[in-house]
Design a protein around this motif. Structure first.
Motif, short mmCIF file in Angstrom:
data_model
loop_
_atom_site.label_atom_id
_atom_site.label_comp_id
_atom_site.label_asym_id
_atom_site.label_seq_id
_atom_site.Cartn_x
_atom_site.Cartn_y
_atom_site.Cartn_z
N ARG A 20 0.83 -1.19 0.00
CA ARG A 20 0.00 0.00 0.00
C ARG A 20 0.87 1.25 0.00
O ARG A 20 2.01 1.22 0.46
CB ARG A 20 -0.88 -0.01 1.24
CG ARG A 20 -1.85 -1.18 1.28
CD ARG A 20 -2.53 -1.36 2.60
NE ARG A 20 -3.42 -0.25 2.94
CZ ARG A 20 -4.35 -0.31 3.88
NH1 ARG A 20 -4.52 -1.41 4.58
NH2 ARG A 20 -5.10 0.73 4.13
N PRO A 22 0.35 5.35 1.14
CA PRO A 22 -0.56 6.37 1.65
C PRO A 22 -0.67 7.56 0.69
O PRO A 22 0.14 7.73 -0.22
CB PRO A 22 0.06 6.78 2.99
CG PRO A 22 1.47 6.34 2.92
CD PRO A 22 1.53 5.20 1.96
N ARG A 23 -1.66 8.35 0.94
CA ARG A 23 -1.93 9.51 0.09
C ARG A 23 -0.72 10.43 -0.03
O ARG A 23 -0.38 10.90 -1.11
CB ARG A 23 -3.12 10.27 0.69
CG ARG A 23 -3.88 11.06 -0.27
CD ARG A 23 -5.17 11.62 0.25
NE ARG A 23 -5.30 11.74 1.69
CZ ARG A 23 -6.38 12.18 2.30
NH1 ARG A 23 -7.42 12.55 1.59
NH2 ARG A 23 -6.45 12.25 3.60
N SER A 24 -0.05 10.69 1.09
CA SER A 24 1.10 11.60 1.07
C SER A 24 2.23 11.06 0.20
O SER A 24 2.87 11.81 -0.52
CB SER A 24 1.59 11.86 2.49
OG SER A 24 1.97 10.66 3.12
N GLU A 25 2.47 9.76 0.26
CA GLU A 25 3.53 9.17 -0.57
C GLU A 25 3.20 9.35 -2.04
O GLU A 25 4.05 9.75 -2.83
CB GLU A 25 3.70 7.69 -0.25
CG GLU A 25 4.77 7.00 -1.07
CD GLU A 25 4.92 5.53 -0.74
OE1 GLU A 25 5.69 4.86 -1.45
OE2 GLU A 25 4.28 5.04 0.21
N ARG A 93 -1.38 2.95 -4.37
CA ARG A 93 -2.36 3.91 -3.82
C ARG A 93 -3.76 3.34 -3.95
O ARG A 93 -4.59 3.48 -3.05
CB ARG A 93 -2.24 5.25 -4.54
CG ARG A 93 -3.22 6.28 -4.06
CD ARG A 93 -2.90 6.75 -2.66
NE ARG A 93 -4.01 7.53 -2.15
CZ ARG A 93 -4.70 7.21 -1.07
NH1 ARG A 93 -4.37 6.16 -0.35
NH2 ARG A 93 -5.71 7.93 -0.68
N ASP A 96 -4.31 0.94 -1.28
CA ASP A 96 -4.49 1.58 0.02
C ASP A 96 -5.95 1.91 0.31
O ASP A 96 -6.36 1.99 1.46
CB ASP A 96 -3.64 2.85 0.10
CG ASP A 96 -3.50 3.37 1.50
OD1 ASP A 96 -3.22 2.56 2.42
OD2 ASP A 96 -3.66 4.59 1.69
N SER A 124 -6.88 6.94 3.38
CA SER A 124 -6.48 5.53 3.47
C SER A 124 -7.48 4.76 4.33
O SER A 124 -8.09 5.31 5.25
CB SER A 124 -5.11 5.42 4.11
OG SER A 124 -4.15 6.09 3.34
N ARG A 126 -8.23 2.61 7.32
CA ARG A 126 -7.53 2.50 8.59
C ARG A 126 -7.35 1.06 9.06
O ARG A 126 -6.53 0.78 9.91
CB ARG A 126 -8.26 3.30 9.66
CG ARG A 126 -8.27 4.78 9.35
CD ARG A 126 -8.46 5.59 10.61
NE ARG A 126 -8.35 7.00 10.32
CZ ARG A 126 -7.21 7.66 10.37
NH1 ARG A 126 -6.11 7.05 10.69
NH2 ARG A 126 -7.17 8.95 10.10
N PRO A 134 -2.34 -0.99 7.23
CA PRO A 134 -2.29 0.43 6.84
C PRO A 134 -0.91 1.01 7.12
O PRO A 134 -0.23 0.62 8.06
CB PRO A 134 -3.38 1.08 7.68
CG PRO A 134 -3.55 0.17 8.84
CD PRO A 134 -3.24 -1.21 8.35
N LEU A 136 -0.29 4.27 7.90
CA LEU A 136 -0.66 5.61 8.33
C LEU A 136 0.48 6.26 9.10
O LEU A 136 1.23 5.59 9.80
CB LEU A 136 -1.91 5.55 9.21
CG LEU A 136 -3.16 5.00 8.53
CD1 LEU A 136 -4.28 4.84 9.53
CD2 LEU A 136 -3.58 5.90 7.41
#
Length: 139
Positions: A20, A22-25, A93, A96, A124, A126, A134, A136
């Motif tokens: 997975r 995360p959004r930031s990556e 993504r 995720d 994401s 949780r 996850p 996170l």
């Protein structure tokens, strides 16, 4: 995840489609890819394959700038080098948010990009899913 961590993570999983992201990556790597490709285009065009000429009129003022860009091999090499990790992080993504990576193929139908964009901005999941636990950020 910071900008540097995201770039390191994506480049260390160069062709890793498992797990997975995360959004930031995803978004930090997208920014990195955009900036790198712009820099490669500018450097390749200005230093390696292009020229700028100015046309002057009487009085010494510049009337117009003309830009010529030939083949830009640097930009092509950078794009080819970043396409696989970009595809991999896009698939991770989707994992995720609980979607299979095959959903990426929706990009090839009309308005499919907007569906992918909607999914990529979703938070994401949780809880663990079939793609792993996850990732996170610590609070």
């Amino acid at each position: 995840m910071t900008f540097t961590q995201a770039v390191r993570s994506c480049l260390s999983q160069y062709a890793g489609f498992q797990g997975r992201a995360p959004r930031s990556e995803f978004w930090w790597f997208w920014v990195f890819t955009l900036l790198t490709e712009i820099a490669a285009f500018v450097i390749g065009t200005m230093l390696l394959a292009g020229s700028i000429t100015a046309t002057q009129v009487s009085g010494g003022q510049i009337d117009a700038w003309y830009f010529f860009a030939g083949p830009n091999w640097l930009s092509t090499v950078v794009h080819l080098g970043l396409i696989l990790p970009s595809l991999a992080v896009a698939v991770r993504r989707l994992h995720d948010i609980g979607r299979t990576g095959w959903w990426f193929l929706i990009l090839f139908i009309p308005f499919g990009f907007f569906v992918l964009l909607f999914w990529w901005v979703q938070p994401s999941q949780r809880e663990p899913n079939v793609y792993g636990p996850p990732l996170l950020p610590a609070r």
